[in-house]
Design a protein around this motif. Structure first.
Motif, mmCIF file in Angstrom:
data_model
loop_
_atom_site.group_PDB
_atom_site.id
_atom_site.type_symbol
_atom_site.label_atom_id
_atom_site.label_comp_id
_atom_site.label_asym_id
_atom_site.label_seq_id
_atom_site.Cartn_x
_atom_site.Cartn_y
_atom_site.Cartn_z
ATOM 1 N N LEU A 69 0.953 -1.131 0.055
ATOM 2 C CA LEU A 69 0.015 -0.144 -0.036
ATOM 3 C C LEU A 69 0.826 1.304 -0.021
ATOM 4 O O LEU A 69 0.426 2.475 -0.858
ATOM 5 C CB LEU A 69 -0.888 -0.036 1.160
ATOM 6 C CG LEU A 69 -2.041 -0.951 0.986
ATOM 7 C CD1 LEU A 69 -2.741 -1.069 2.510
ATOM 8 C CD2 LEU A 69 -3.076 -0.471 0.003
ATOM 9 N N LEU A 70 2.043 1.148 0.826
ATOM 10 C CA LEU A 70 2.817 2.464 0.865
ATOM 11 C C LEU A 70 3.482 2.611 -0.688
ATOM 12 O O LEU A 70 3.724 3.672 -1.058
ATOM 13 C CB LEU A 70 3.796 2.191 1.964
ATOM 14 C CG LEU A 70 3.398 2.292 3.438
ATOM 15 C CD1 LEU A 70 4.539 1.541 4.174
ATOM 16 C CD2 LEU A 70 3.117 3.758 3.881
ATOM 17 N N ILE A 71 4.085 1.709 -1.222
ATOM 18 C CA ILE A 71 4.555 1.875 -2.441
ATOM 19 C C ILE A 71 3.434 2.335 -3.457
ATOM 20 O O ILE A 71 3.878 3.101 -4.299
ATOM 21 C CB ILE A 71 4.948 0.106 -3.112
ATOM 22 C CG1 ILE A 71 6.153 -0.186 -2.162
ATOM 23 C CG2 ILE A 71 5.215 0.348 -4.472
ATOM 24 C CD1 ILE A 71 6.387 -1.859 -2.767
ATOM 25 N N LEU A 72 2.087 1.823 -3.356
ATOM 26 C CA LEU A 72 1.249 2.450 -4.462
ATOM 27 C C LEU A 72 1.016 3.903 -3.932
ATOM 28 O O LEU A 72 0.944 4.595 -4.731
ATOM 29 C CB LEU A 72 -0.119 1.655 -4.334
ATOM 30 C CG LEU A 72 -0.084 0.193 -4.815
ATOM 31 C CD1 LEU A 72 -1.274 -0.520 -4.611
ATOM 32 C CD2 LEU A 72 0.075 0.347 -6.159
ATOM 33 N N GLN A 73 0.878 4.179 -2.743
ATOM 34 C CA GLN A 73 0.546 5.536 -2.029
ATOM 35 C C GLN A 73 1.902 6.518 -2.724
ATOM 36 O O GLN A 73 1.511 7.563 -3.017
ATOM 37 C CB GLN A 73 0.469 5.711 -0.898
ATOM 38 C CG GLN A 73 -0.278 6.900 -0.398
ATOM 39 C CD GLN A 73 -0.428 7.118 1.013
ATOM 40 O OE1 GLN A 73 0.343 6.415 1.905
ATOM 41 N NE2 GLN A 73 -1.830 7.382 1.533
ATOM 42 N N TYR A 74 2.883 6.029 -2.646
ATOM 43 C CA TYR A 74 4.142 6.785 -3.028
ATOM 44 C C TYR A 74 4.603 6.669 -4.698
ATOM 45 O O TYR A 74 5.158 7.949 -5.050
ATOM 46 C CB TYR A 74 5.443 6.292 -2.261
ATOM 47 C CG TYR A 74 6.484 7.449 -2.223
ATOM 48 C CD1 TYR A 74 6.312 8.333 -1.252
ATOM 49 C CD2 TYR A 74 7.804 7.435 -3.026
ATOM 50 C CE1 TYR A 74 7.326 9.535 -1.159
ATOM 51 C CE2 TYR A 74 8.573 8.320 -3.157
ATOM 52 C CZ TYR A 74 8.434 9.240 -1.840
ATOM 53 O OH TYR A 74 9.535 10.368 -1.954
ATOM 54 N N THR A 75 3.759 6.080 -5.401
ATOM 55 C CA THR A 75 3.925 6.050 -6.725
ATOM 56 C C THR A 75 3.289 7.344 -7.326
ATOM 57 O O THR A 75 2.174 7.419 -7.071
ATOM 58 C CB THR A 75 3.292 5.023 -7.212
ATOM 59 O OG1 THR A 75 4.051 3.624 -6.779
ATOM 60 C CG2 THR A 75 3.605 4.755 -9.067
ATOM 61 N N PRO A 76 3.970 8.281 -7.983
ATOM 62 C CA PRO A 76 3.536 9.370 -8.586
ATOM 63 C C PRO A 76 2.414 9.096 -9.486
ATOM 64 O O PRO A 76 2.196 8.308 -10.071
ATOM 65 C CB PRO A 76 4.775 9.939 -9.322
ATOM 66 C CG PRO A 76 5.893 9.420 -8.734
ATOM 67 C CD PRO A 76 5.470 7.942 -8.230
#
Length: 367
Positions: A9-16
């Motif tokens: 989830l953090l990866i998705l959230q940080y993806t521009p």
């Protein structure tokens, strides 16, 4: 939520370019963030509203590293994380299309409280505003609501301090990560807030602290709440943005009126004039419109020497109910020759004193 799912989830959230709305759409389609990361771009592009631009940085290892660093911060500092897909995610916020995918919090917050309201307003609070907040919180205390505010100067911190004084759970919604506090001078109140409430944010510990964060933060203040109350506001200000969010979420908005020439009341007066907020002069207005009622077991027991404890107007209402039995609030107002907005306040005070009780359908009777 597993550590693997949180990292995803953090990866998705940080993806521009993805954003909360697109991430929610992907989660609803594939079931989990872990499953989303396992998909090929060609598969994701088949989802309506997910185009090349949004997936430009998808799968970039650079963002994986940032997500792992944030996960370590969360774990090292015992931060509570609630995902949009979790059952414990605040239900009212879940119904907001632009609500955050992840909500970070610290403290002891009970989101199951049925009565959640937000109080916002100017940072340059007047004596009038301070007095109104203190009286409002005192009158609401028997109903035990959860109070949301922004922990900033003025109306916010006055609200939090009043909640602490009366033992009400209160939550500060922050415009930055949980690794800091703004303004720093309010740090002395943090332990009291966390003991009976806490702090929430959707910002990471590495997020830049800029002015626009406050506008983004305001959607959470409005989204968490059943109703938003604007105490004082100039003609323009962040609290009016919060009111706009609340109206957009189809939530009740209340505004406290002020004199026409008072700059700190222009925003509130305009909200009322433009019918974007209910006029609020006391806790009774909010209680009446939201349909709240004091739980019977909370009502204090008093002696029957009623007139010693009642005002003249309360005596008038009591005599009418004693002679006529249970009656509608509007009928009480008509027969006692008192305006409805005033009778609502009188009935609330009598209920708090334990001499009357509310019944379904805005009917009241003496005890």
């Amino acid at each position: 939520m597993t550590e693997k799912e949180l990292l995803a989830l953090l990866i998705l959230q940080y993806t521009p370019n993805l954003g909360d709305g697109s991430i929610k759409k992907l989660l609803q389609h594939f079931g989990s963030a872990t499953a989303v990361l396992e998909q090929k771009k060609s598969t994701l592009l088949k989802i309506d509203g997910i185009g090349e631009h949004k997936l430009k940085a998808f799968g970039d290892e650079e963002y994986h590293a940032f997500a792992k660093a944030e996960l370590k911060f969360i774990q090292d500092n015992n931060i509570n994380v609630c995902a949009f897909t979790d059952e414990q995610y605040p239900q009212r916020l879940k119904h907001c299309l632009d609500g955050p995918v992840l909500l970070f919090s610290r403290g002891n917050i009970n989101w199951n409280n049925r009565r959640i309201i937000s109080i916002v307003g100017t940072r340059k609070i007047t004596t009038y505003g301070e007095h109104f907040i203190k009286k409002l919180i005192k009158d609401l205390a028997p109903l035990n609501p959860l109070i949301i505010s922004g922990f900033a100067y003025g109306v916010d911190i006055t609200t939090h301090k009043a909640c602490i004084e009366h033992g009400l759970q209160n939550v500060g919604v922050l415009a930055h990560g949980l690794n800091q506090i703004y303004p720093k001078v309010h740090a002395k109140y943090m332990s009291d807030v966390e003991a009976n409430g806490g702090f929430v944010t959707d910002f990471w510990s590495k997020s830049s602290f800029v002015h626009t964060n406050f506008l983004q933060r305001n959607r959470i203040i409005a989204g968490l709440s059943e109703a938003t109350i604007v105490i004082e506001s100039a003609e323009k200000g962040g609290s009016l943005v919060t009111a706009d969010f609340a109206n957009g979420y189809n939530r009740d908005v209340f505004a406290v009126p002020g004199r026409a020439e008072d700059k700190q009341s222009l925003g509130c007066n305009n909200l009322i004039k433009q019918q974007r907020a209910n006029l609020m002069t006391s806790a009774a207005d909010l209680i009446y419109i939201l349909g709240w009622k004091l739980e019977q077991e909370q009502a204090p027991v008093i002696q029957k020497q009623l007139f010693v404890e009642l005002t003249d107007e309360e005596k008038l209402v009591w005599r009418f109910l004693k002679g006529n039995g249970k009656e509608l609030m509007d009928i009480i107002a008509l027969n006692c020759k008192l305006p409805t907005y005033k009778i609502a306040s009188i009935l609330l005070q009598m209920e708090l004193k334990g001499v009357i009780r509310p019944l379904p359908g805005k009917i009241f009777e003496i005890i």
